[in-house]
Each structure stands twice: as structure tokens, then as C-alpha cells.
Design an enzyme around this catalytic site. Sequence first.
Site, PDB file in Angstrom:
ATOM      1  N   CYS A  51       0.814  -1.225   0.000  1.00  0.00           N
ATOM      2  CA  CYS A  51       0.000   0.000   0.000  1.00  0.00           C
ATOM      3  C   CYS A  51       0.844   1.270   0.000  1.00  0.00           C
ATOM      4  O   CYS A  51       0.461   2.264  -0.626  1.00  0.00           O
ATOM      5  CB  CYS A  51      -0.983   0.006   1.160  1.00  0.00           C
ATOM      6  SG  CYS A  51      -0.248  -0.144   2.799  1.00  0.00           S
ATOM      7  N   HIS A 100      -6.212  -0.137  -1.114  1.00  0.00           N
ATOM      8  CA  HIS A 100      -6.394  -1.517  -0.653  1.00  0.00           C
ATOM      9  C   HIS A 100      -7.511  -2.243  -1.385  1.00  0.00           C
ATOM     10  O   HIS A 100      -8.180  -3.111  -0.805  1.00  0.00           O
ATOM     11  CB  HIS A 100      -6.662  -1.535   0.853  1.00  0.00           C
ATOM     12  CG  HIS A 100      -5.555  -0.974   1.668  1.00  0.00           C
ATOM     13  ND1 HIS A 100      -5.465   0.374   1.960  1.00  0.00           N
ATOM     14  CD2 HIS A 100      -4.483  -1.567   2.236  1.00  0.00           C
ATOM     15  CE1 HIS A 100      -4.383   0.578   2.693  1.00  0.00           C
ATOM     16  NE2 HIS A 100      -3.765  -0.578   2.880  1.00  0.00           N
ATOM     17  N   ASP A 160      -8.001   5.176  -1.293  1.00  0.00           N
ATOM     18  CA  ASP A 160      -7.552   3.956  -0.622  1.00  0.00           C
ATOM     19  C   ASP A 160      -6.997   2.981  -1.658  1.00  0.00           C
ATOM     20  O   ASP A 160      -7.710   2.602  -2.591  1.00  0.00           O
ATOM     21  CB  ASP A 160      -8.746   3.330   0.111  1.00  0.00           C
ATOM     22  CG  ASP A 160      -8.359   2.169   1.000  1.00  0.00           C
ATOM     23  OD1 ASP A 160      -7.215   1.694   0.909  1.00  0.00           O
ATOM     24  OD2 ASP A 160      -9.215   1.723   1.784  1.00  0.00           O
TER      25      ASP A 160
END
Length: 330
Positions: free
Chosen positions: A64, A240, A238
Site C-alpha cells: 500500500c 487496498h 484507498d
Amino acid sequence: MDYGKSMTTKNTAKRGPLWFLGKALNDEQEFPHLLAKLIWLTYRYDFEGIGGHGGPTTDAGWGCMIRTGQNIFATALLRQAGAEDWTTDDKVYRRIISYFSDTPDAPLSIQNIAVKGKAYGKRIGEWFGPNTIACALRDLVAESKLDLPFIFYVSHESTIFKDEIRQLCTQYEQDKGSKPGIFMLLPTRLGLNSCNPIYLKTLSAYMKLQQSVGFVGGRPHSSYYFLGIQDDVLFYLDPHRNQKFVPLSSDADISSYSCKTTLTLVANEIDESLAIGFYCKDFEDFQNLVLGIEEVGKQCESLFWFEESQAQPTEKLEGDSEDDFSMDDF
């Protein structure tokens, strides 16, 4: 986590302006339109093994910080290409995405960044921290054949040396015959072992400077790309979301590289370790940034300091230690 909806605060009190990458939006309805123009880089799977045959074919669970580093750099590239209104044509958009394609042939790919991390003590598949991603990206840009119209600068332990940037710009002008932009990725900490609230006002002020391209970091064990702020609420992309590798071609579907919604986080919940990004269109704009950061320092606790020159050459940064994440943390 629902990627189709944006998390919003339940506070019904009158809110201040929404700031997006250094610009106060007159109409909050602009936000989704501007957001959709950014490049969104996330976990991927089914790509060529990192480090060669038998290497990881996905970065899910550990990549990430690499992805958010790619994100903030992609935003700097878009700002350079599309100026302040973020307008750019599809050809330029695809070209920038291609720099980050998940293949060893792409200069800023997950494969090349993960391998470059070994120079900073990181094994393939190990978490990066802010220092490591900043240095790895800088090194790959320097080693690549990318002819980028700006220089890439990483601060030295929160110190920015103006002579160093001046010399890099002068050398670029001599070599290229034009003035370069300046992309700065500045690792820092908002506290020793946790986020010190006194630095949150500083971080908010930095995000409102016109040269801001946001920051990366944000939560223990997770890195996000923060690009907006409204009062004490941060807006972020994000990384993820694990998506299938897309071989890039002139007619490839690149819709998975765009996101129309963000998530939100109250500022006092962020992790103390992060890297803040700025893009200056030229050295004069860098001088304006210096003035802006120094003015912030008069009102808040400073996170960065400027020096004219180094007393002696600075050693190459060794990457992160306690501000890196470890798989052992899970």
C-alpha cells in the site's frame, strides 16, 4: 469496505471550505469531477512475478505504501501536464499510467520499486515506509530514460537545502534549455510514537498551499493517499482494493485507474509517519513555497526547515526503521 460510497461526517454544523490539492473549492460539487481526473493506483494481482519467475504476483497485503507513493507522483505528473484545471487528453493520461504499469518494463512499476527497496534494506514483499518509497521513486526516476520536465527532490531529515535545489535546476536548464518544475516528497513524523496534535494544524496549513499534492501515510499498518481536507476531516484515496492486472495497450480499458469517491478520516486518527508532497512549476514557484512554509511556521509548529547549503555531503538515506510497517504487526 464500500468503494461505491464516500464516508461523511455526521456533524451538521456549518463547515468550512473543502480544500482539494491546495485549492479551496467554491462548489463542493466540483470535488467528484476533479477526483475522477486523478490516477488511482491500487493493489493488483496476476502480474509478472516480482524479482523474476516465482516471485510475488500480487502486492495485496504489503504494497500500500508503494501504491500511494505511485499515486502522489502520478498527481504531480498530471499537474505538470494539465496545469491548474487538471485538464489533459486521453493520450497523456495513458502515457502517465504506463509509467506505473505492473510490468518490469515500466520504469515505476511495482516490480521495479519493490526490487529498488532492497537497496534500503527491504525484502521483496516487505512493507515500505515514507522514507523508503520517497528514495526508491527518486532513484528510479534518475536511473530511467524518462525525460520528465522536473526534478525530484527528497528532504534530508526534514531539512530542505535551497542551494541543492537551485543547483539541480541550473543543471537542468543547462542540459535541456528550459526551466524545470520541482517535485518534492518530504518524509516527516508528527510525533515520536504517536501523532502529536500540535502538528495537525501544521499539516492542515500545508495542504492549503497552492503547491500541495497531498500526503501519503495515515494509519498504522496501512497507507492512504490524502488529497483533501475540510475542517478536521481528511479525504483520501484507498489503495487496498485488489484489482486484476491490466496489460496496457492503446485501446486497453483503463477505467479501473479512476475513482470517483473518497473515504474520510478525522485528522487526529492518523499515524505519525508520512510523506508530504509539493509540486512547484519552476524555481520561482519553489521560492513562493518556501515563503508559504515559513509563514505557516510562524503560526504553527514547523515540520520542515530550510538551509541555504549543506555543511558537508549528506549520506544516502537508509530507508525507514520504526516508521516502516512489518508483517509481524498483523
